[in-house]
Write a protein that holds these residues in place. Sequence first.
Motif, PDB file in Angstrom:
ATOM      1  N   HIS A  35       5.467   5.372 -37.714  1.00 34.36           N
ATOM      2  CA  HIS A  35       4.270   5.755 -37.485  1.00 34.36           C
ATOM      3  C   HIS A  35       4.024   5.808 -35.761  1.00 34.36           C
ATOM      4  N   VAL A  36       2.725   6.367 -35.574  1.00 32.44           N
ATOM      5  CA  VAL A  36       2.725   6.581 -34.259  1.00 32.44           C
ATOM      6  C   VAL A  36       1.759   5.614 -33.372  1.00 32.44           C
ATOM      7  N   VAL A  37       1.060   4.624 -34.220  1.00 30.65           N
ATOM      8  CA  VAL A  37       0.328   3.846 -33.562  1.00 30.65           C
ATOM      9  C   VAL A  37       0.521   2.526 -33.301  1.00 30.65           C
ATOM     10  N   ALA A  38      -0.142   1.489 -32.776  1.00 32.89           N
ATOM     11  CA  ALA A  38       0.277   0.302 -32.544  1.00 32.89           C
ATOM     12  C   ALA A  38       0.155  -0.868 -33.472  1.00 32.89           C
ATOM     13  N   PRO A  42      -5.308  -0.697 -38.297  1.00 33.21           N
ATOM     14  CA  PRO A  42      -5.414  -0.718 -39.360  1.00 33.21           C
ATOM     15  C   PRO A  42      -3.952  -0.387 -40.051  1.00 33.21           C
ATOM     16  N   LYS A  43      -3.245   0.754 -39.492  1.00 26.37           N
ATOM     17  CA  LYS A  43      -2.064   1.636 -40.035  1.00 26.37           C
ATOM     18  C   LYS A  43      -0.890   0.558 -39.727  1.00 26.37           C
ATOM     19  N   GLY A  44      -1.007  -0.072 -38.538  1.00 26.98           N
ATOM     20  CA  GLY A  44       0.137  -0.718 -38.026  1.00 26.98           C
ATOM     21  C   GLY A  44       0.194  -2.257 -39.054  1.00 26.98           C
ATOM     22  N   HIS A 147      -7.026   3.493 -44.795  1.00 29.54           N
ATOM     23  CA  HIS A 147      -8.403   3.877 -43.932  1.00 29.54           C
ATOM     24  C   HIS A 147      -7.999   3.359 -42.471  1.00 29.54           C
ATOM     25  N   ASN A 148      -8.493   4.318 -41.605  1.00 29.16           N
ATOM     26  CA  ASN A 148      -8.915   3.632 -40.236  1.00 29.16           C
ATOM     27  C   ASN A 148     -10.307   3.739 -39.963  1.00 29.16           C
ATOM     28  N   GLY A 149     -10.915   4.787 -39.672  1.00 28.20           N
ATOM     29  CA  GLY A 149     -12.405   4.846 -39.601  1.00 28.20           C
ATOM     30  C   GLY A 149     -13.011   5.800 -39.072  1.00 28.20           C
ATOM     31  N   PHE A 171     -10.621  19.194 -24.612  1.00 25.51           N
ATOM     32  CA  PHE A 171     -10.429  17.963 -25.485  1.00 25.51           C
ATOM     33  C   PHE A 171      -9.166  17.909 -26.170  1.00 25.51           C
ATOM     34  N   ARG A 172      -8.511  16.846 -26.125  1.00 26.15           N
ATOM     35  CA  ARG A 172      -7.257  16.804 -27.143  1.00 26.15           C
ATOM     36  C   ARG A 172      -7.748  16.631 -28.356  1.00 26.15           C
ATOM     37  N   ILE A 173      -6.819  17.522 -29.251  1.00 32.70           N
ATOM     38  CA  ILE A 173      -7.218  17.200 -30.631  1.00 32.70           C
ATOM     39  C   ILE A 173      -5.654  17.077 -31.543  1.00 32.70           C
ATOM     40  N   GLN A 174      -6.179  16.468 -32.652  1.00 33.39           N
ATOM     41  CA  GLN A 174      -4.898  16.505 -33.723  1.00 33.39           C
ATOM     42  C   GLN A 174      -4.646  17.896 -33.880  1.00 33.39           C
ATOM     43  N   ALA A 175      -3.121  17.921 -34.680  1.00 31.88           N
ATOM     44  CA  ALA A 175      -2.856  19.354 -35.009  1.00 31.88           C
ATOM     45  C   ALA A 175      -3.573  19.924 -36.245  1.00 31.88           C
ATOM     46  N   ALA A 194       0.248  15.775 -29.175  1.00 33.20           N
ATOM     47  CA  ALA A 194       0.999  14.495 -30.071  1.00 33.20           C
ATOM     48  C   ALA A 194       0.087  13.280 -29.389  1.00 33.20           C
ATOM     49  N   PHE A 195      -0.160  12.472 -30.517  1.00 29.81           N
ATOM     50  CA  PHE A 195      -0.677  10.924 -30.136  1.00 29.81           C
ATOM     51  C   PHE A 195      -0.147  10.447 -28.773  1.00 29.81           C
ATOM     52  N   SER A 196       1.039  10.491 -28.898  1.00 29.63           N
ATOM     53  CA  SER A 196       1.691   9.708 -27.901  1.00 29.63           C
ATOM     54  C   SER A 196       1.667  10.247 -26.468  1.00 29.63           C
ATOM     55  N   SER A 215     -10.571   1.469 -32.852  1.00 32.57           N
ATOM     56  CA  SER A 215      -8.968   0.732 -32.895  1.00 32.57           C
ATOM     57  C   SER A 215      -8.115   1.501 -32.177  1.00 32.57           C
ATOM     58  N   ASN A 216      -7.932   2.965 -32.253  1.00 30.01           N
ATOM     59  CA  ASN A 216      -6.953   3.374 -31.485  1.00 30.01           C
ATOM     60  C   ASN A 216      -7.413   3.836 -29.995  1.00 30.01           C
ATOM     61  N   ILE A 217      -8.577   3.885 -29.893  1.00 34.31           N
ATOM     62  CA  ILE A 217      -9.140   3.944 -28.568  1.00 34.31           C
ATOM     63  C   ILE A 217      -8.706   2.822 -27.532  1.00 34.31           C
ATOM     64  N   VAL A 236     -13.672  11.539 -39.850  1.00 37.23           N
ATOM     65  CA  VAL A 236     -13.108  10.189 -40.176  1.00 37.23           C
ATOM     66  C   VAL A 236     -11.470  10.575 -39.748  1.00 37.23           C
ATOM     67  N   ILE A 237     -10.765   9.453 -39.383  1.00 35.47           N
ATOM     68  CA  ILE A 237      -9.600   9.173 -39.265  1.00 35.47           C
ATOM     69  C   ILE A 237      -8.921   8.466 -40.194  1.00 35.47           C
ATOM     70  N   ASP A 238      -8.356   8.958 -41.240  1.00 35.90           N
ATOM     71  CA  ASP A 238      -7.661   8.257 -42.335  1.00 35.90           C
ATOM     72  C   ASP A 238      -6.454   8.703 -42.419  1.00 35.90           C
ATOM     73  N   TYR A 239      -5.529   7.939 -43.414  1.00 37.96           N
ATOM     74  CA  TYR A 239      -4.055   8.488 -43.641  1.00 37.96           C
ATOM     75  C   TYR A 239      -3.696   8.725 -44.954  1.00 37.96           C
ATOM     76  N   MET A 240      -2.463   9.384 -45.001  1.00 35.89           N
ATOM     77  CA  MET A 240      -1.849   9.574 -46.402  1.00 35.89           C
ATOM     78  C   MET A 240      -0.554   8.885 -46.382  1.00 35.89           C
TER      79      MET A 240
HETATM   80  C1  LMR Z   1      -4.184  10.693 -33.580  1.00 30.65           C
HETATM   81  O1  LMR Z   1      -3.324  11.636 -33.448  1.00 30.65           O
HETATM   82  O2  LMR Z   1      -5.325  10.770 -32.768  1.00 30.65           O
HETATM   83  C2  LMR Z   1      -4.413   9.701 -34.688  1.00 30.65           C
HETATM   84  O3  LMR Z   1      -4.333  10.405 -35.893  1.00 30.65           O
HETATM   85  C3  LMR Z   1      -3.153   8.707 -34.518  1.00 30.65           C
HETATM   86  C4  LMR Z   1      -3.031   7.959 -35.670  1.00 30.65           C
HETATM   87  O4  LMR Z   1      -2.231   8.093 -36.473  1.00 30.65           O
HETATM   88  O5  LMR Z   1      -4.296   6.993 -35.949  1.00 30.65           O
END
Ligand code: LMR
Length: 332
Positions: A35-38, A42-44, A147-149, A171-175, A194-196, A215-217, A236-240
Amino acid sequence: MNNASRILTILGSSLALSFSASALAQSPIVVKFSHVVADATPKGQGAIKFKELAEKYLPGKVQVQVFPNSQLFGDAKEMEAVLLGDVQFIAPSLSKFDRYTKKVQLFDLPFLFDDMAAVDRFQQSAEGKGLLDSMTNRGLKGLAYWHNGLKQLSTNKDKLTRPEDVKGLKFRIQASDVLEAQFRQLDANPQKLAFSEVYQALQTGVVDGQENTWSNIYSQKFHEVQKTIANTNHGVIDYMVVTNAKWWEGLQPDVRSGLEKAMAEATAHANNLAAELNERDRKRIIEANKAKVQTLTKEDVAAWRKAMEPVWKKFESDIGPELIQSALKSNQ
Ligand code: LMR
């Protein structure tokens, strides 16, 4: 070779064969979770819990390796990696699936859900659960929502209360095409990254702002390279959590059910923790005093909502009006 030594050779190689077969039977299945977060998100935390539980329920049978922070694969590559069998589990944000299904774009509609309880109700409904199987024809099997939030908006400017404050900003956006439309609607310039790459893009001014959860910020230190963060809660930013459908079906039934049990419990753990981690990190950001946290009035929020509203119409037919209606029902 005389008969005796021939017999010895045959015995030797069949012994070696049976030894390696039993070693194979005993060696655990290595399951990679990328995964891509710390870790401290929540995801970590969900991924770490999943490892702990899977190895507890399937001792000696499964070994889970967790790779956080885009260490193994970043955004664009992780889906391909699952399909190629290079990793077994990933948990991309729901914004990142539009190449595989248009339906999951639902979650990106701005101001769709009133709060995380509504997001949760929808995800647990028949329609929400149905989306977990919306990509099996493309090789991806959804196992759970994590969930993230809610998202907050940040920029490198002092003023961030009304939509006109972001006019012309990058603005940076997700894909996600929905998120692209959302920023275009604000007369801003969205850029898929990309998030990284976000921290550096913010630091060097490649982009002026971004949208993400507390939490991501905090864990990515975005607040150190932004001037203002407004508590817009506009999406919302949540995950599958997804796996390779073929690999999943090919598992021994006991292994699959052990992983299912671990996933269900890790999901509950991550989802219970998400709000707390975001609240903790919101406070840490305020304490760090690097970026100003801008509280918005009801009128401000209403202005953002109105400015973003036209996005819904653009994606209604792709997503399906009935699906949007069932998501809206979860607000009640
Ligand atoms: C993002 O790319 O901003 C987030 O979705 C990263 C993540 O996985 O929380």
